[in-house]
Enzyme design. Structure first.
Site, short mmCIF file in Angstrom:
data_model
loop_
_atom_site.label_atom_id
_atom_site.label_comp_id
_atom_site.label_asym_id
_atom_site.label_seq_id
_atom_site.Cartn_x
_atom_site.Cartn_y
_atom_site.Cartn_z
CG ASP A 107 -10.53 8.72 18.45
OD1 ASP A 107 -10.38 9.90 18.09
OD2 ASP A 107 -9.89 7.78 17.96
CG HIS A 127 -16.65 35.27 22.85
ND1 HIS A 127 -15.67 34.32 22.86
CD2 HIS A 127 -17.71 34.69 22.26
CE1 HIS A 127 -16.11 33.22 22.29
NE2 HIS A 127 -17.35 33.42 21.91
P1 NDP Z 1 -10.82 -1.54 22.60
O1 NDP Z 1 -9.72 -2.06 21.75
O2 NDP Z 1 -10.46 -0.97 23.93
O3 NDP Z 1 -11.91 -2.70 22.74
C1 NDP Z 1 -13.03 -2.58 23.55
C2 NDP Z 1 -12.76 -3.16 24.93
O4 NDP Z 1 -13.89 -2.98 25.75
C3 NDP Z 1 -12.48 -4.64 24.85
O5 NDP Z 1 -11.40 -4.94 25.70
C4 NDP Z 1 -13.77 -5.26 25.39
O6 NDP Z 1 -13.51 -6.46 26.07
C5 NDP Z 1 -14.20 -4.21 26.38
N1 NDP Z 1 -15.63 -4.25 26.70
C6 NDP Z 1 -16.11 -4.38 27.97
N2 NDP Z 1 -17.46 -4.39 27.96
C7 NDP Z 1 -17.83 -4.28 26.67
C8 NDP Z 1 -19.10 -4.22 26.03
N3 NDP Z 1 -20.24 -4.30 26.73
N4 NDP Z 1 -19.16 -4.05 24.71
C9 NDP Z 1 -18.01 -3.97 23.99
N5 NDP Z 1 -16.77 -4.03 24.52
C10 NDP Z 1 -16.68 -4.18 25.86
O7 NDP Z 1 -11.64 -0.42 21.86
P2 NDP Z 1 -12.25 -0.34 20.43
O8 NDP Z 1 -12.09 -1.60 19.63
O9 NDP Z 1 -13.62 0.17 20.62
O10 NDP Z 1 -11.33 0.75 19.75
C11 NDP Z 1 -11.36 2.09 20.22
C12 NDP Z 1 -9.96 2.63 20.33
O11 NDP Z 1 -9.32 2.49 19.06
C13 NDP Z 1 -9.93 4.07 20.65
O12 NDP Z 1 -8.92 4.28 21.62
C14 NDP Z 1 -9.54 4.73 19.35
O13 NDP Z 1 -8.86 5.93 19.58
C15 NDP Z 1 -8.66 3.70 18.71
N6 NDP Z 1 -8.50 3.70 17.26
C16 NDP Z 1 -9.22 4.51 16.43
C17 NDP Z 1 -9.03 4.47 15.07
C18 NDP Z 1 -9.86 5.37 14.19
O14 NDP Z 1 -10.76 6.02 14.66
N7 NDP Z 1 -9.60 5.44 12.90
C19 NDP Z 1 -8.06 3.54 14.46
C20 NDP Z 1 -7.40 2.70 15.42
C21 NDP Z 1 -7.62 2.79 16.77
P3 NDP Z 1 -13.38 -7.85 25.28
O15 NDP Z 1 -12.19 -7.75 24.37
O16 NDP Z 1 -13.24 -8.83 26.35
O17 NDP Z 1 -14.65 -8.03 24.49
#
Ligand code: NDP
Length: 422
Positions: free
Chosen positions: A276, A375
């Site tokens: 992001d 450029h």
């Molecule tokens: P996700 O919601 O995709 O959560 C991370 C995913 O990665 C989970 O499904 C987790 O599985 C999986 N995972 C697999 N391996 C690992 C590991 N080793 N460590 C951690 N997670 C793992 O992503 P985030 O919570 O990171 O959120 C990022 C997204 O949110 C981006 O798309 C962003 O654009 C968006 N966003 C950004 C905001 C901002 O910047 N203000 C606000 C709201 C959203 P499991 O659940 O099984 O643990």
């Protein structure tokens, strides 16, 4: 493995992909995938955004041989801006010869906040929340148990009064993910209990992109002999680069452009790895203004005795190797392959080093030839294409435009007509 990159830029696109596969830097599967240039399947695009019509393509390029913490990386760049890839390649080469970059990940946690208002007694509320800290951390972790299994979880909680708001901050070890959704889930789970403890209302519960618990510092020492063969000239260029970095500390007009140059590289790699980029930009620009004035993020200092120019760049880099759209986009998979499958900390180290390299190239160009010299050729090429030049007409038309120093579409069209009359 040591790779000889001489002539890489002169190869055709397919030859470049073949070269990467031959050197074992790209799998055969990904070579074929990139060769087809159908990089985002529509069914995937439709999972990413609502009301999808198509996907918008940008150039996907490679900057070879970034030496970071003793390891060499082949770095994918997604950028629409001419000269960015060439400038980064130039900087990566010089800095590699000077010993490369050192990158340090200070910490890697994401911060979020619950904003409470209408709190009748802030001091009392603060005391109650802090004494319930352990239970609150348990409550946060219970809302997202899978991150505990991965070795992460909520780590600390603190409270600050800002005017009529009582702000409760939570710091999360999100392991390989950026942690936005994880943190938001935890914060929303905390809100009712925080309202109860404070007797106030929750206005919102959301992560902060000002990721001060995810700071990364990249440094490098450029040997002055790589700035110019002439000793005095090299010293003068380094002095001017130091001055340019001081100017970015003093003048916000310059600081803004100075930092934009850093983000030419950072965004290109953040995009290529499916992260992001708005989040990374927001955090870094807030960090640049932490003193109350917006300043340049990097600093360059000349050590005349050692004949070295030292560069340093620190910024929040809460980058992910998992989550978000990373696992969905097949081109992002190719990026991770090219980079050697880095984990989040390693990727953060590379990205900040890339920002420092891009800044080095921009400052060097600015204090020597000026930014336009590099450029001009690409600008002329783009004008030639816009004017309707055919493949064999591009080179002579570009030559005419550079000679005439007249960079506009009208001039390109007129010159093309003249060429065709010859
Ligand atoms: P996700 O919601 O995709 O959560 C991370 C995913 O990665 C989970 O499904 C987790 O599985 C999986 N995972 C697999 N391996 C690992 C590991 N080793 N460590 C951690 N997670 C793992 O992503 P985030 O919570 O990171 O959120 C990022 C997204 O949110 C981006 O798309 C962003 O654009 C968006 N966003 C950004 C905001 C901002 O910047 N203000 C606000 C709201 C959203 P499991 O659940 O099984 O643990």
């Amino acid at each position: 493995m040591k790779v000889n990159w001489t002539g890489f830029s002169k190869k055709t696109r397919l030859e470049r992909l073949d070269f990467l596969a031959q050197k074992g830097l790209l799998s055969k599967e990904k070579e074929e995938f990139l060769a087809k240039n159908e990089t985002l399947p529509l069914n995937v695009a439709e999972q990413m955004a609502e009301n999808t019509l198509a996907s918008l393509a940008l150039p996907y390029a490679l900057v070879p041989d970034f030496l970071v913490n003793g390891q060499t990386y082949q770095v994918p760049f997604v950028t629409e801006e001419p000269s960015v890839v060439a400038a980064a390649s130039f900087a990566a080469k010089i800095i590699k010869r000077s010993g490369g970059f050192n990158s340090l990940v200070h910490e890697r946690q994401m911060i979020g906040q619950v904003a409470l208002y209408q709190v009748p007694d802030q001091l009392e509320a603060r005391k109650k929340i802090l004494s319930a800290q352990a239970e609150l951390l348990d409550l946060a972790n219970a809302a997202y148990p899978s991150i505990l299994k991965r070795g992460g979880g909520a780590r600390s909680l603190w409270v600050e009064s800002k005017e009529d708001f009582l702000l409760v901050y939570l710091s999360l070890d999100s392991q390989e993910a950026m942690g936005a959704n994880m943190l938001n889930t935890m914060l929303e789970a905390l809100s009712p209990e925080l309202e109860r403890l404070s007797q106030g209302q929750s206005l919102m519960a959301i992560l902060s992109n000002y990721a001060t618990n995810s700071l990364v510092t990249a440094t490098c020492e450029v040997d002055l002999r790589y700035l110019s063969r002439n000793k005095e000239e090299a010293q003068e260029i380094a002095q001017k680069m130091e001055l340019a970095s001081r100017l970015a500390q003093i003048d916000p007009y310059r600081a803004s452009t100075h930092n934009k140059g850093i983000f030419n590289g950072i965004d290109a790699l953040v995009l290529a790895t499916g992260n992001d980029w708005r989040a990374i930009e927001a955090g870094a620009h807030t960090y640049a203004a932490r003193s109350g004035q917006y300043r340049g993020l990097s600093k360059w200092t000349l050590d005349p005795d050692q004949r070295k120019l030292r560069g340093e760049l620190t910024l929040p880099m809460p980058i992910a190797s998992k989550g978000g759209s990373i696992g969905l986009n097949p081109t992002v998979e190719a990026s991770f392959e090219l980079l050697g499958q880095p984990q989040a900390r390693e990727l953060a180290s590379i990205i900040v080093a890339v920002g420092l390299a891009q800044n080095f190239a921009a400052l060097k160009a600015l204090v020597t030839t000026g930014i336009q010299a590099g450029h001009m050729k690409l600008q002329a090429k783009s004008l030639a294409l816009q004017a309707g030049a055919q493949q064999e007409e591009i080179a002579p038309l570009v030559k005419e435009l550079i000679a005439g120093k007249n960079f506009n579409l009208q001039a390109a069209k007129e010159n093309l007509e003249k060429l065709r009359e010859k």
